[in-house]
Design a protein around this motif. Sequence first.
Motif, PDB file in Angstrom:
ATOM      1  N   ALA A  52       0.858 -10.159  22.050  1.00  0.00           N
ATOM      2  CA  ALA A  52       1.278  -9.241  21.003  1.00  0.00           C
ATOM      3  C   ALA A  52       1.277  -9.941  19.651  1.00  0.00           C
ATOM      4  O   ALA A  52       1.406 -11.150  19.549  1.00  0.00           O
ATOM      5  N   ILE A  53       1.103  -9.145  18.606  1.00  0.00           N
ATOM      6  CA  ILE A  53       1.117  -9.656  17.238  1.00  0.00           C
ATOM      7  C   ILE A  53       2.369  -9.137  16.556  1.00  0.00           C
ATOM      8  O   ILE A  53       2.583  -7.927  16.473  1.00  0.00           O
ATOM      9  N   SER A  54       3.198 -10.026  16.088  1.00  0.00           N
ATOM     10  CA  SER A  54       4.374  -9.633  15.336  1.00  0.00           C
ATOM     11  C   SER A  54       3.995  -9.475  13.871  1.00  0.00           C
ATOM     12  O   SER A  54       3.419 -10.378  13.271  1.00  0.00           O
ATOM     13  N   VAL A  55       4.305  -8.321  13.311  1.00  0.00           N
ATOM     14  CA  VAL A  55       3.931  -8.005  11.940  1.00  0.00           C
ATOM     15  C   VAL A  55       5.176  -7.988  11.062  1.00  0.00           C
ATOM     16  O   VAL A  55       6.129  -7.255  11.335  1.00  0.00           O
ATOM     17  N   ALA A  56       5.188  -8.815  10.032  1.00  0.00           N
ATOM     18  CA  ALA A  56       6.271  -8.817   9.049  1.00  0.00           C
ATOM     19  C   ALA A  56       5.699  -8.398   7.703  1.00  0.00           C
ATOM     20  O   ALA A  56       4.594  -8.799   7.339  1.00  0.00           O
ATOM     21  N   LEU A  57       6.435  -7.574   6.988  1.00  0.00           N
ATOM     22  CA  LEU A  57       5.991  -7.113   5.681  1.00  0.00           C
ATOM     23  C   LEU A  57       6.565  -7.996   4.583  1.00  0.00           C
ATOM     24  O   LEU A  57       7.704  -8.447   4.667  1.00  0.00           O
ATOM     25  N   VAL A  58       5.768  -8.249   3.568  1.00  0.00           N
ATOM     26  CA  VAL A  58       6.235  -8.850   2.327  1.00  0.00           C
ATOM     27  C   VAL A  58       6.103  -7.763   1.266  1.00  0.00           C
ATOM     28  O   VAL A  58       4.991  -7.417   0.863  1.00  0.00           O
ATOM     29  N   LEU A  59       7.221  -7.175   0.869  1.00  0.00           N
ATOM     30  CA  LEU A  59       7.189  -6.119  -0.135  1.00  0.00           C
ATOM     31  C   LEU A  59       7.002  -6.756  -1.499  1.00  0.00           C
ATOM     32  O   LEU A  59       7.771  -7.638  -1.884  1.00  0.00           O
ATOM     33  N   PHE A  60       5.978  -6.313  -2.226  1.00  0.00           N
ATOM     34  CA  PHE A  60       5.703  -6.971  -3.498  1.00  0.00           C
ATOM     35  C   PHE A  60       5.732  -5.994  -4.664  1.00  0.00           C
ATOM     36  O   PHE A  60       5.521  -4.788  -4.516  1.00  0.00           O
ATOM     37  N   ALA A  61       6.001  -6.549  -5.823  1.00  0.00           N
ATOM     38  CA  ALA A  61       5.928  -5.825  -7.087  1.00  0.00           C
ATOM     39  C   ALA A  61       4.847  -6.475  -7.933  1.00  0.00           C
ATOM     40  O   ALA A  61       4.573  -7.671  -7.797  1.00  0.00           O
ATOM     41  N   SER A  62       4.251  -5.699  -8.794  1.00  0.00           N
ATOM     42  CA  SER A  62       3.184  -6.198  -9.655  1.00  0.00           C
ATOM     43  C   SER A  62       3.723  -6.454 -11.052  1.00  0.00           C
ATOM     44  O   SER A  62       4.272  -5.540 -11.688  1.00  0.00           O
ATOM     45  N   GLU A  63       3.559  -7.670 -11.520  1.00  0.00           N
ATOM     46  CA  GLU A  63       4.001  -8.010 -12.866  1.00  0.00           C
ATOM     47  C   GLU A  63       3.257  -7.171 -13.896  1.00  0.00           C
ATOM     48  O   GLU A  63       3.793  -6.858 -14.964  1.00  0.00           O
ATOM     49  N   ARG A  64       2.057  -6.773 -13.565  1.00  0.00           N
ATOM     50  CA  ARG A  64       1.226  -6.018 -14.489  1.00  0.00           C
ATOM     51  C   ARG A  64       1.553  -4.522 -14.477  1.00  0.00           C
ATOM     52  O   ARG A  64       1.493  -3.858 -15.512  1.00  0.00           O
ATOM     53  N   ASP A  65       1.926  -3.983 -13.312  1.00  0.00           N
ATOM     54  CA  ASP A  65       2.053  -2.528 -13.169  1.00  0.00           C
ATOM     55  C   ASP A  65       3.481  -2.029 -13.002  1.00  0.00           C
ATOM     56  O   ASP A  65       3.725  -0.825 -13.170  1.00  0.00           O
ATOM     57  N   ASN A  66       4.425  -2.895 -12.618  1.00  0.00           N
ATOM     58  CA  ASN A  66       5.795  -2.447 -12.319  1.00  0.00           C
ATOM     59  C   ASN A  66       6.778  -2.977 -13.341  1.00  0.00           C
ATOM     60  O   ASN A  66       6.647  -4.115 -13.820  1.00  0.00           O
ATOM     61  N   ASP A  67       7.786  -2.179 -13.657  1.00  0.00           N
ATOM     62  CA  ASP A  67       8.790  -2.573 -14.644  1.00  0.00           C
ATOM     63  C   ASP A  67       9.946  -3.299 -13.954  1.00  0.00           C
ATOM     64  O   ASP A  67      10.029  -3.336 -12.719  1.00  0.00           O
ATOM     65  N   PRO A  68      10.856  -3.902 -14.717  1.00  0.00           N
ATOM     66  CA  PRO A  68      11.973  -4.655 -14.132  1.00  0.00           C
ATOM     67  C   PRO A  68      12.855  -3.815 -13.200  1.00  0.00           C
ATOM     68  O   PRO A  68      13.384  -4.348 -12.214  1.00  0.00           O
ATOM     69  N   ILE A  69      13.020  -2.531 -13.484  1.00  0.00           N
ATOM     70  CA  ILE A  69      13.827  -1.683 -12.606  1.00  0.00           C
ATOM     71  C   ILE A  69      13.175  -1.564 -11.236  1.00  0.00           C
ATOM     72  O   ILE A  69      13.837  -1.645 -10.201  1.00  0.00           O
ATOM     73  N   THR A  70      11.862  -1.397 -11.226  1.00  0.00           N
ATOM     74  CA  THR A  70      11.141  -1.315  -9.959  1.00  0.00           C
ATOM     75  C   THR A  70      11.235  -2.630  -9.200  1.00  0.00           C
ATOM     76  O   THR A  70      11.372  -2.646  -7.972  1.00  0.00           O
ATOM     77  N   PHE A  71      11.158  -3.761  -9.910  1.00  0.00           N
ATOM     78  CA  PHE A  71      11.336  -5.062  -9.273  1.00  0.00           C
ATOM     79  C   PHE A  71      12.668  -5.097  -8.519  1.00  0.00           C
ATOM     80  O   PHE A  71      12.737  -5.529  -7.364  1.00  0.00           O
ATOM     81  N   LEU A  72      13.719  -4.653  -9.170  1.00  0.00           N
ATOM     82  CA  LEU A  72      15.044  -4.685  -8.548  1.00  0.00           C
ATOM     83  C   LEU A  72      15.122  -3.728  -7.368  1.00  0.00           C
ATOM     84  O   LEU A  72      15.721  -4.051  -6.332  1.00  0.00           O
ATOM     85  N   GLN A  73      14.512  -2.559  -7.485  1.00  0.00           N
ATOM     86  CA  GLN A  73      14.522  -1.599  -6.386  1.00  0.00           C
ATOM     87  C   GLN A  73      13.812  -2.167  -5.155  1.00  0.00           C
ATOM     88  O   GLN A  73      14.289  -2.027  -4.026  1.00  0.00           O
TER      89      GLN A  73
END
Length: 329
Positions: A52-73
């Motif tokens: 089996a393959i264990s899948v872990a997500l790394v949730l990312f924000a884009s410095e170019r496309d996302n604002d600081p509020i989205t980073f915090l969310q």
Amino acid sequence: PGYVELMVNPFDHLDGDFEDPAARDEAVLAAAQAEVDAVNAEQPVAVGRLPAISVALVLFASERDNDPITFLQIAHLCAKYRTSRHAITAATPDTPAACLVGVAGFGCFGGDVEPDRFRYFTQAFEFLKEHSLPVVMSAGRHSLASVPTALHQAGAVRLSSGYRMHTRPSLVSYVATHRVPLELAPTHHLIRNTRDTASFTPSLIRMYHDAGVRVTIASITQTLTGQPLSSALVEIATLCSFSAADVLRVIYNGFAASLLPYSVSSQLIAEFWHDSARVLKPAGFRFLRRRWLFSPVCGSQSLHSRRSSPRRAAEPADAEEMEALPVSD
């Protein structure tokens, strides 16, 4: 058993208002399901043969496309869905090829975060530090100042890009000395941004590797071009004139740089070295000083007893101790 870290921006899976907590949760669940389904589609289970393959997500924000509020969310989403189940299991008739284990960390991509801009994102990164969530961050793509910002202010445990670090040897030395993993891939971005190195190295990957940087090969080429990671590794090995030991070191770096807890990553690393020896030995290779690769950490009567501070069992020795050489006899 296998392990995959998938970089996902919840915005890519969101329809509606991101301010709504239910919508944010739905975005994460949709992202997780989409990525796991993709892995299952490519890796059908062969019971008794394919683990089996264990899948872990790394949730990312884009410095170019996302604002600081989205980073915090997104930072809050990482804390809510952080990896809670670390066991990596073998396939059974009722187990799909890929099993989701949660969110492993936070990513910041899309460009370098300059020191004068970082202050806008401070709240998000302080939240991540308070919750001991690991950060993977793009830095050194264009701005050298973004590297210390990522390491010391954002608390990044792994860097991505680093195309311009070679212009400041002290930065390369720091990253190598402190064993900070650096993700690189043979993309057009790497080639375009490192043309000035063509006169003295076949690739920046080779240069950083020789400097002792813990280089890992990212799978972004598969996302952009459909080229499997194994094919990319073959191209890199050919371009950089890597020996078998060099290839093993680069692959090992990927395991060592994972965001898994040590108890699990050490198991995967030990299996990697075991499988490597099993494959290379029939091909005419042998390992030097195998005790540093395979011996468990134990008491003073072990093979480690000659060292005052024994190396961790899953960590390979220096390059000269792990080099794979053709059998001469």
